[in-house]
Design a protein around this motif. Structure first.
Motif, PDB file in Angstrom:
ATOM      1  N   ALA A 100       0.675  -1.226  -0.050  1.00 23.42           N
ATOM      2  CA  ALA A 100       0.040   0.130   0.110  1.00 23.42           C
ATOM      3  C   ALA A 100       0.879   1.154  -0.086  1.00 23.42           C
ATOM      4  O   ALA A 100       0.513   2.205  -0.726  1.00 23.42           O
ATOM      5  CB  ALA A 100      -0.965  -0.082   1.240  1.00 23.42           C
ATOM      6  N   ALA A 101       1.759   1.201   0.790  1.00 24.68           N
ATOM      7  CA  ALA A 101       2.793   2.462   0.843  1.00 24.68           C
ATOM      8  C   ALA A 101       3.625   2.598  -0.596  1.00 24.68           C
ATOM      9  O   ALA A 101       3.748   3.702  -0.861  1.00 24.68           O
ATOM     10  CB  ALA A 101       3.923   2.329   2.001  1.00 24.68           C
ATOM     11  N   THR A 102       3.927   1.733  -1.109  1.00 28.28           N
ATOM     12  CA  THR A 102       4.513   1.546  -2.358  1.00 28.28           C
ATOM     13  C   THR A 102       3.540   1.970  -3.400  1.00 28.28           C
ATOM     14  O   THR A 102       3.958   3.061  -4.138  1.00 28.28           O
ATOM     15  CB  THR A 102       4.834   0.223  -2.804  1.00 28.28           C
ATOM     16  OG1 THR A 102       6.121  -0.349  -1.751  1.00 28.28           O
ATOM     17  CG2 THR A 102       5.935   0.316  -4.293  1.00 28.28           C
ATOM     18  N   LEU A 103       2.509   1.722  -3.298  1.00 30.81           N
ATOM     19  CA  LEU A 103       1.397   2.278  -4.403  1.00 30.81           C
ATOM     20  C   LEU A 103       1.162   3.846  -4.034  1.00 30.81           C
ATOM     21  O   LEU A 103       0.690   4.451  -5.017  1.00 30.81           O
ATOM     22  CB  LEU A 103       0.165   1.240  -4.383  1.00 30.81           C
ATOM     23  CG  LEU A 103       0.308  -0.149  -4.820  1.00 30.81           C
ATOM     24  CD1 LEU A 103      -1.018  -0.878  -4.773  1.00 30.81           C
ATOM     25  CD2 LEU A 103       0.709  -0.122  -6.524  1.00 30.81           C
ATOM     26  N   HIS A 104       0.929   4.268  -3.060  1.00 36.39           N
ATOM     27  CA  HIS A 104       0.595   5.457  -2.644  1.00 36.39           C
ATOM     28  C   HIS A 104       1.633   6.416  -3.233  1.00 36.39           C
ATOM     29  O   HIS A 104       1.429   7.317  -3.525  1.00 36.39           O
ATOM     30  CB  HIS A 104       0.364   5.747  -1.120  1.00 36.39           C
ATOM     31  CG  HIS A 104      -0.996   5.400  -0.622  1.00 36.39           C
ATOM     32  ND1 HIS A 104      -1.977   5.990  -0.933  1.00 36.39           N
ATOM     33  CD2 HIS A 104      -1.288   4.424   0.321  1.00 36.39           C
ATOM     34  CE1 HIS A 104      -3.073   5.469  -0.614  1.00 36.39           C
ATOM     35  NE2 HIS A 104      -2.428   4.627   0.514  1.00 36.39           N
ATOM     36  N   SER A 105       2.980   6.122  -2.712  1.00 31.24           N
ATOM     37  CA  SER A 105       4.306   6.766  -3.375  1.00 31.24           C
ATOM     38  C   SER A 105       4.259   6.649  -4.999  1.00 31.24           C
ATOM     39  O   SER A 105       4.391   7.781  -5.436  1.00 31.24           O
ATOM     40  CB  SER A 105       5.509   6.033  -2.821  1.00 31.24           C
ATOM     41  OG  SER A 105       6.521   6.861  -3.379  1.00 31.24           O
ATOM     42  N   ILE A 106       4.143   5.928  -5.639  1.00 28.88           N
ATOM     43  CA  ILE A 106       3.942   5.634  -7.160  1.00 28.88           C
ATOM     44  C   ILE A 106       2.721   6.626  -7.471  1.00 28.88           C
ATOM     45  O   ILE A 106       2.651   7.014  -8.438  1.00 28.88           O
ATOM     46  CB  ILE A 106       3.776   4.430  -7.563  1.00 28.88           C
ATOM     47  CG1 ILE A 106       5.271   3.617  -7.261  1.00 28.88           C
ATOM     48  CG2 ILE A 106       3.646   4.198  -9.090  1.00 28.88           C
ATOM     49  CD1 ILE A 106       4.946   1.856  -7.594  1.00 28.88           C
ATOM     50  N   GLY A 107       1.679   6.506  -6.764  1.00 28.83           N
ATOM     51  CA  GLY A 107       0.267   7.207  -7.277  1.00 28.83           C
ATOM     52  C   GLY A 107       0.499   8.676  -7.270  1.00 28.83           C
ATOM     53  O   GLY A 107       0.136   9.457  -8.244  1.00 28.83           O
ATOM     54  N   ARG A 108       1.280   9.047  -6.383  1.00 27.49           N
ATOM     55  CA  ARG A 108       1.459  10.643  -6.429  1.00 27.49           C
ATOM     56  C   ARG A 108       2.189  10.958  -7.616  1.00 27.49           C
ATOM     57  O   ARG A 108       2.066  12.033  -8.174  1.00 27.49           O
ATOM     58  CB  ARG A 108       2.335  10.914  -5.345  1.00 27.49           C
ATOM     59  CG  ARG A 108       1.393  11.194  -3.745  1.00 27.49           C
ATOM     60  CD  ARG A 108       2.141  11.700  -2.829  1.00 27.49           C
ATOM     61  NE  ARG A 108       3.281  11.490  -2.460  1.00 27.49           N
ATOM     62  CZ  ARG A 108       3.669  10.100  -1.367  1.00 27.49           C
ATOM     63  NH1 ARG A 108       2.368   9.559  -1.003  1.00 27.49           N
ATOM     64  NH2 ARG A 108       4.701   9.845  -1.450  1.00 27.49           N
ATOM     65  N   ARG A 109       3.289  10.190  -7.862  1.00 24.26           N
ATOM     66  CA  ARG A 109       4.299  10.567  -9.101  1.00 24.26           C
ATOM     67  C   ARG A 109       3.161  10.477 -10.381  1.00 24.26           C
ATOM     68  O   ARG A 109       3.290  11.228 -11.254  1.00 24.26           O
ATOM     69  CB  ARG A 109       5.014   9.479  -9.179  1.00 24.26           C
ATOM     70  CG  ARG A 109       6.318  10.005 -10.383  1.00 24.26           C
ATOM     71  CD  ARG A 109       5.875   9.135 -11.604  1.00 24.26           C
ATOM     72  NE  ARG A 109       5.878   7.642 -11.688  1.00 24.26           N
ATOM     73  CZ  ARG A 109       5.446   6.839 -12.616  1.00 24.26           C
ATOM     74  NH1 ARG A 109       4.916   7.559 -13.704  1.00 24.26           N
ATOM     75  NH2 ARG A 109       5.441   5.617 -12.348  1.00 24.26           N
ATOM     76  N   VAL A 110       2.528   9.423 -10.286  1.00 25.23           N
ATOM     77  CA  VAL A 110       1.249   9.336 -11.531  1.00 25.23           C
ATOM     78  C   VAL A 110       0.593  10.547 -11.780  1.00 25.23           C
ATOM     79  O   VAL A 110       0.329  11.042 -12.905  1.00 25.23           O
ATOM     80  CB  VAL A 110       0.591   7.807 -11.512  1.00 25.23           C
ATOM     81  CG1 VAL A 110      -0.640   7.926 -12.375  1.00 25.23           C
ATOM     82  CG2 VAL A 110       1.409   6.745 -11.774  1.00 25.23           C
ATOM     83  N   VAL A 111      -0.062  10.879 -10.717  1.00 26.40           N
ATOM     84  CA  VAL A 111      -0.960  11.997 -10.707  1.00 26.40           C
ATOM     85  C   VAL A 111      -0.116  13.280 -11.141  1.00 26.40           C
ATOM     86  O   VAL A 111      -0.573  13.857 -12.228  1.00 26.40           O
ATOM     87  CB  VAL A 111      -1.671  12.380  -9.401  1.00 26.40           C
ATOM     88  CG1 VAL A 111      -2.452  13.791  -9.327  1.00 26.40           C
ATOM     89  CG2 VAL A 111      -2.535  11.210  -9.082  1.00 26.40           C
ATOM     90  N   MET A 112       1.105  13.638 -10.759  1.00 26.67           N
ATOM     91  CA  MET A 112       1.741  14.825 -11.122  1.00 26.67           C
ATOM     92  C   MET A 112       2.348  14.716 -12.462  1.00 26.67           C
ATOM     93  O   MET A 112       2.077  15.531 -13.176  1.00 26.67           O
ATOM     94  CB  MET A 112       2.971  14.992 -10.222  1.00 26.67           C
ATOM     95  CG  MET A 112       2.707  15.207  -8.710  1.00 26.67           C
ATOM     96  SD  MET A 112       4.012  15.729  -7.725  1.00 26.67           S
ATOM     97  CE  MET A 112       4.774  14.014  -7.612  1.00 26.67           C
ATOM     98  N   GLN A 113       2.519  13.332 -13.040  1.00 22.81           N
ATOM     99  CA  GLN A 113       3.076  13.218 -14.335  1.00 22.81           C
ATOM    100  C   GLN A 113       1.766  13.480 -15.350  1.00 22.81           C
ATOM    101  O   GLN A 113       1.986  14.064 -16.414  1.00 22.81           O
ATOM    102  CB  GLN A 113       3.478  11.847 -14.750  1.00 22.81           C
ATOM    103  CG  GLN A 113       4.061  11.715 -16.014  1.00 22.81           C
ATOM    104  CD  GLN A 113       4.870  10.457 -16.272  1.00 22.81           C
ATOM    105  OE1 GLN A 113       5.117   9.652 -14.995  1.00 22.81           O
ATOM    106  NE2 GLN A 113       5.171   9.783 -17.203  1.00 22.81           N
ATOM    107  N   ARG A 114       0.524  13.166 -14.908  1.00 22.73           N
ATOM    108  CA  ARG A 114      -0.433  13.185 -15.570  1.00 22.73           C
ATOM    109  C   ARG A 114      -1.116  14.594 -15.948  1.00 22.73           C
ATOM    110  O   ARG A 114      -1.539  14.997 -16.949  1.00 22.73           O
ATOM    111  CB  ARG A 114      -1.790  12.547 -15.174  1.00 22.73           C
ATOM    112  CG  ARG A 114      -1.574  10.939 -15.528  1.00 22.73           C
ATOM    113  CD  ARG A 114      -2.870  10.258 -15.170  1.00 22.73           C
ATOM    114  NE  ARG A 114      -2.605   8.805 -15.544  1.00 22.73           N
ATOM    115  CZ  ARG A 114      -3.555   7.968 -15.352  1.00 22.73           C
ATOM    116  NH1 ARG A 114      -4.223   7.965 -14.463  1.00 22.73           N
ATOM    117  NH2 ARG A 114      -3.220   6.723 -15.561  1.00 22.73           N
ATOM    118  N   HIS A 115      -0.568  15.513 -14.942  1.00 23.73           N
ATOM    119  CA  HIS A 115      -1.173  16.977 -14.990  1.00 23.73           C
ATOM    120  C   HIS A 115       0.083  17.636 -15.057  1.00 23.73           C
ATOM    121  O   HIS A 115       0.011  18.942 -15.018  1.00 23.73           O
ATOM    122  CB  HIS A 115      -1.840  17.316 -13.616  1.00 23.73           C
ATOM    123  CG  HIS A 115      -3.166  16.675 -13.078  1.00 23.73           C
ATOM    124  ND1 HIS A 115      -4.150  17.115 -13.893  1.00 23.73           N
ATOM    125  CD2 HIS A 115      -3.328  15.609 -12.760  1.00 23.73           C
ATOM    126  CE1 HIS A 115      -5.022  16.212 -13.598  1.00 23.73           C
ATOM    127  NE2 HIS A 115      -4.867  15.430 -12.738  1.00 23.73           N
TER     128      HIS A 115
END
Length: 220
Positions: A100-115
């Motif tokens: 879960a911690a790994t996915l949360h960390s990656i998820g923030r990068r994904v959101v920033m990259q998309r925007h």
């Protein structure tokens, strides 16, 4: 996601993720193309195609986060997965909080990259991220939260430095206040404090107000 799907799926949902399962490479590709998918947890045993080929095809989706789970995470296999585009590689059996911690960390990068955003998170403060499902420490480390932990922290942090009664916090957790075991609150608070110590080596500013309740007291 195939291996231990019956465990990983509900486990991730408990940490606030929406989970869609895929039992084959073909179904996984269809899901990624047709659904709004932010991240993929890829079991290297996914049937129907070589796992590294699946990983390479997924990496064509630039803003997709990818975590690979493998039973034999040797250095060679680990490096092979990273070279084909995995964001992280974890070994079976996987620890749900680590995943879960790994996915949360990656998820923030994904959101920033998309925007097309640049990470500019202010440091030095405790924060809630990913709709409150992740606690960010002052040093920037992330702590995944369960539903009760998220609820209690959000309630306390919204009224930072103001003591809240146990009844108030119980009321945020459930409508059946009279049926709630007070011991559960102590367990949740204990887990939150322990998680913060493990993740950041610092003390979570969640203090007990004797005979009353708790306060999130970040300022002194």
């Amino acid at each position: 996601m195939r291996h231990h799907e019956s465990i990983i799926g509900p486990g991730l949902e408990f940490f606030g993720f929406e989970v869609i399962g895929a039992v084959s490479a073909a179904e996984l590709h269809r899901r990624v193309r047709s659904s709004h998918v932010d991240m993929v947890v890829l079991d290297v045993g996914v049937p129907g195609e070589n796992a590294m080929d699946v990983l390479g095809a997924l990496r064509n989706h630039a803003a997709l986060g990818i975590v690979v789970i493998m039973e034999s995470a040797t250095e060679r296999n680990h490096l092979a997965a990273l070279s084909r585009g995995a964001d992280a590689v974890l070994k079976q059996p996987v620890d749900m909080e680590v995943l879960a911690a790994t996915l949360h960390s990656i998820g923030r990068r994904v959101v920033m990259q998309r925007h097309d955003m640049v990470a500019a998170r202010p440091s030095g403060y405790w924060q809630l991220d990913t709709e409150g499902w992740c606690l960010i420490t002052p040093s920037g480390k992330s702590v995944p939260l369960t539903a009760p932990e998220r609820c209690i922290l959000r309630t306390l942090m919204e009224r930072s430095d103001q003591p809240l009664s146990r009844d108030h916090l119980v009321g945020a957790l459930t409508d059946a206040v009279s049926e709630f075991d007070p011991g559960r609150m102590e367990i949740v608070v204990h887990r939150l404090r322990r998680k913060a110590r493990v993740a950041a080596g610092v003390t979570l500013p969640l203090a007990t107000v004797r005979g009353y309740g708790y306060v999130f007291q970040e300022t002194t």
